[in-house]
Design a protein around this motif. Structure first.
Motif, PDB file in Angstrom:
ATOM      1  N   UNK A 145       0.826  -1.208   0.000  1.00  0.00           N
ATOM      2  CA  UNK A 145       0.000   0.000   0.000  1.00  0.00           C
ATOM      3  C   UNK A 145       0.866   1.265   0.000  1.00  0.00           C
ATOM      4  N   UNK A 146       2.041   1.169   0.618  1.00  0.00           N
ATOM      5  CA  UNK A 146       2.932   2.339   0.680  1.00  0.00           C
ATOM      6  C   UNK A 146       3.406   2.765  -0.717  1.00  0.00           C
ATOM      7  N   UNK A 147       3.238   1.871  -1.690  1.00  0.00           N
ATOM      8  CA  UNK A 147       3.676   2.201  -3.058  1.00  0.00           C
ATOM      9  C   UNK A 147       2.572   2.901  -3.866  1.00  0.00           C
ATOM     10  N   UNK A 148       1.423   3.131  -3.239  1.00  0.00           N
ATOM     11  CA  UNK A 148       0.303   3.754  -3.956  1.00  0.00           C
ATOM     12  C   UNK A 148       0.680   5.096  -4.609  1.00  0.00           C
ATOM     13  N   UNK A 149       1.490   5.939  -3.957  1.00  0.00           N
ATOM     14  CA  UNK A 149       1.873   7.191  -4.634  1.00  0.00           C
ATOM     15  C   UNK A 149       2.557   6.960  -5.987  1.00  0.00           C
ATOM     16  N   UNK A 150       3.302   5.858  -6.115  1.00  0.00           N
ATOM     17  CA  UNK A 150       3.937   5.561  -7.403  1.00  0.00           C
ATOM     18  C   UNK A 150       2.888   5.239  -8.466  1.00  0.00           C
ATOM     19  N   UNK A 151       1.815   4.597  -8.019  1.00  0.00           N
ATOM     20  CA  UNK A 151       0.706   4.296  -8.939  1.00  0.00           C
ATOM     21  C   UNK A 151       0.075   5.600  -9.431  1.00  0.00           C
ATOM     22  N   UNK A 152      -0.229   6.490  -8.490  1.00  0.00           N
ATOM     23  CA  UNK A 152      -0.830   7.775  -8.878  1.00  0.00           C
ATOM     24  C   UNK A 152       0.119   8.569  -9.778  1.00  0.00           C
ATOM     25  N   UNK A 153       1.405   8.453  -9.488  1.00  0.00           N
ATOM     26  CA  UNK A 153       2.410   9.167 -10.287  1.00  0.00           C
ATOM     27  C   UNK A 153       2.368   8.689 -11.742  1.00  0.00           C
ATOM     28  N   UNK A 176      -7.796   2.801 -11.426  1.00  0.00           N
ATOM     29  CA  UNK A 176      -6.460   2.221 -11.247  1.00  0.00           C
ATOM     30  C   UNK A 176      -6.181   2.001  -9.755  1.00  0.00           C
ATOM     31  N   UNK A 177      -6.550   2.977  -8.926  1.00  0.00           N
ATOM     32  CA  UNK A 177      -6.316   2.788  -7.481  1.00  0.00           C
ATOM     33  C   UNK A 177      -7.086   1.569  -6.970  1.00  0.00           C
ATOM     34  N   UNK A 178      -8.351   1.467  -7.339  1.00  0.00           N
ATOM     35  CA  UNK A 178      -9.146   0.342  -6.847  1.00  0.00           C
ATOM     36  C   UNK A 178      -8.548  -0.996  -7.297  1.00  0.00           C
ATOM     37  N   UNK A 244     -17.218  -2.005  -2.977  1.00  0.00           N
ATOM     38  CA  UNK A 244     -17.506  -0.720  -3.611  1.00  0.00           C
ATOM     39  C   UNK A 244     -16.517  -0.420  -4.755  1.00  0.00           C
ATOM     40  N   UNK A 245     -15.263  -0.824  -4.531  1.00  0.00           N
ATOM     41  CA  UNK A 245     -14.244  -0.614  -5.560  1.00  0.00           C
ATOM     42  C   UNK A 245     -14.572  -1.380  -6.836  1.00  0.00           C
ATOM     43  N   UNK A 246     -15.040  -2.612  -6.659  1.00  0.00           N
ATOM     44  CA  UNK A 246     -15.396  -3.435  -7.821  1.00  0.00           C
ATOM     45  C   UNK A 246     -16.589  -2.815  -8.546  1.00  0.00           C
ATOM     46  N   UNK A 247     -17.526  -2.308  -7.765  1.00  0.00           N
ATOM     47  CA  UNK A 247     -18.695  -1.644  -8.356  1.00  0.00           C
ATOM     48  C   UNK A 247     -18.252  -0.488  -9.259  1.00  0.00           C
ATOM     49  N   UNK A 248     -17.309   0.320  -8.757  1.00  0.00           N
ATOM     50  CA  UNK A 248     -16.864   1.475  -9.543  1.00  0.00           C
ATOM     51  C   UNK A 248     -16.030   1.044 -10.744  1.00  0.00           C
ATOM     52  N   UNK A 249     -15.217  -0.014 -10.565  1.00  0.00           N
ATOM     53  CA  UNK A 249     -14.458  -0.516 -11.718  1.00  0.00           C
ATOM     54  C   UNK A 249     -15.412  -0.922 -12.822  1.00  0.00           C
ATOM     55  N   UNK A 250     -16.491  -1.582 -12.438  1.00  0.00           N
ATOM     56  CA  UNK A 250     -17.469  -2.027 -13.442  1.00  0.00           C
ATOM     57  C   UNK A 250     -18.207  -0.844 -14.057  1.00  0.00           C
TER      58      UNK A 250
ATOM     59  N   UNK B  21      -7.257   8.853  -0.294  1.00  0.00           N
ATOM     60  CA  UNK B  21      -7.051   7.594  -1.004  1.00  0.00           C
ATOM     61  C   UNK B  21      -6.848   6.457  -0.003  1.00  0.00           C
ATOM     62  N   UNK B  22      -6.496   5.303  -0.513  1.00  0.00           N
ATOM     63  CA  UNK B  22      -6.390   4.116   0.345  1.00  0.00           C
ATOM     64  C   UNK B  22      -5.253   4.230   1.358  1.00  0.00           C
ATOM     65  N   UNK B  23      -4.318   5.130   1.073  1.00  0.00           N
ATOM     66  CA  UNK B  23      -3.176   5.268   1.965  1.00  0.00           C
ATOM     67  C   UNK B  23      -3.476   6.172   3.160  1.00  0.00           C
TER      68      UNK B  23
END
Lengths: 296, 114
Positions: A145-153, A176-178, A244-250, B21-23
């Motif tokens: 989870x700590x790598x999430x900022x790299x995903x947003x980047x 992408x986050x979900x 909820x995340x799956x709902x939004x992905x769909x 966000x999730x973090x």
């Protein structure tokens, strides 16, 4: 003489089909797995590729995605061949970028007709000005989870290069986050975190233009799309907090697909069709990254 | 993300500044839980400075809504940006959490007859 590339791992099928095609006046090169198929597509530049889908290493779907993501090979027509007469295979093949689809065992007159049609299309398209090359960015990172900022980047980088409208950029960030958080939380549960591979692609060759999100991991088999979505009409007190995340992905994408096999691991693909495509502002290196480590 | 709380009579306005966000959603959960535990049962969450929230933020809000209602209060949302409002709508939250255009209206909604 048209040059065909046959990507087929089964030796008997490969030899038999290549001989029959040569007798019909085609020059045939063969590849025995997906990686070799991608490499030969790049080096030999055939006029058309016949792609078996069940291949060792990277499968035919992934090999096709890589061929279509490479500006130098994306114009080569790909006809998918599979023994699986499942209706979903056709959609998956087309979604991966295949131009046509046929089933095995091969009906040679039918396959030859498809080959001729695709070659004719290819010649017609070659006479026109090619459109912009697909835009693709990808990154492999630790599934923490700590790598999430790299995903947003990475999403921000892609959004800027693709010239996405703010609302679409917001939806992309959310989806992408979900998708990535699902992997971070579930794929390697109970063990050390492994890799998460994220690829974002604006497929300008597709019609309509497609925004494709691919998330991969080598963790335990887990299909996030199978998670039940909450009943959003239920009162607050009865609302489940999961799903909820799956709902939004769909809701925010047009196609969703998950598959798992030992070689590829979990591969989640989400596609959003853009009927009003943006004008890409920049180019990313389409070359696939090395197989491990954290990098762009 | 920064969270600040301002009392306005019996209502506590919790203003969020930044994306959720999730973090960092756990930070929001903690803040809301602390206010409820301190006896602030009428909460307004000011979303004016929130450009983005994932479902982690929505879950934090939903949990606090449930807790506040269990305690006889409520949590209401104010000034959501269009992007966040769309997520609230897609998730069905607009049907279960009261939302207002501005903080003033949201605070006033707690007044008798509001």
């Amino acid at each position: 003489m048209p040059h065909l590339l046959l990507v087929e791992d089964n030796e008997l099928n490969r030899d038999m089909l290549s001989r029959r095609l040569e007798r019909k006046g085609h020059r045939v090169s063969v590849a025995i797995d997906g990686l070799q198929g991608v490499a030969l597509a790049h080096s030999a530049r055939p006029d058309l590729i016949l792609m078996d889908l069940s291949l060792p290493g990277i499968d035919g779907w992934e090999a096709t995605r890589r061929i279509k993501a490479d500006a130098t090979t994306r114009a080569i027509p790909v006809i998918a061949l599979t023994a699986h007469a499942m209706s979903g295979d056709r959609e998956r093949a087309l979604d991966a970028g295949c131009d046509d689809f046929d089933t095995k065992p091969v009906d040679l007159p039918r396959l030859l007709a498809k080959i001729e049609a695709r070659l004719a299309d290819g010649h017609a398209q070659a006479a026109q000005t090619a459109g912009p090359a697909p835009l693709r960015v990808e990154r492999t990172l630790q599934a923490r989870l700590e790598r999430l900022p790299l995903v947003h980047e990475l999403v921000d980088e892609f959004t800027g290069q693709a010239g996405l409208a703010p609302a679409l950029a917001h939806d992309l960030r959310l989806v992408v986050e979900e998708a990535c958080v699902n992997v971070m939380r579930h794929a390697y549960a109970g063990g050390p975190p492994g890799d998460l591979g994220l690829a974002l692609e604006l497929d300008t060759a597709a019609r309509p233009v497609a925004l494709r999100i691919t998330v991969r991991d080598q963790g335990q088999p887990f299909d996030p799309l199978s998670v039940p979505v909450p009943d959003i009409t239920a009162p607050a007190e009865q609302r489940a907090v999961g799903g909820l995340g799956v709902l939004l992905m769909r809701r925010l994408t047009d196609r969703q697909d998950h598959r798992h096999d030992p070689a590829s691991g979990n591969v989640l693909t989400l596609v959003k069709f853009l009927h009003d495509p943006p004008a890409p502002r920049g180019r990313a290196d389409p070359t696939p990254p090395p197989p491990s480590g954290e990098r762009t | 993300m920064n969270i600040t709380a301002t009392p306005q009579g019996p209502v506590t306005v919790v203003a969020i500044d930044g994306s959720v966000d999730s973090l960092n959603a756990e930070q929001l959960t903690q803040a809301l839980t602390e206010h409820l535990a301190a006896g602030c049962r009428q909460l307004v969450v000011d979303l004016a400075a929130v450009p983005y929230t994932s479902t982690a933020g929505l879950r934090a809000l939903l949990a606090a809504v449930k807790d506040s209602r269990r305690l006889g209060g409520d949590l209401r949302l104010a000034a959501a940006q269009a992007s966040v409002e769309r997520v609230l709508s897609l998730s069905g939250f607009t049907g279960i959490i009261k939302t207002y255009r501005g903080v003033t209206e949201a605070v006033a909604s707690f007044a008798p007859g509001g």
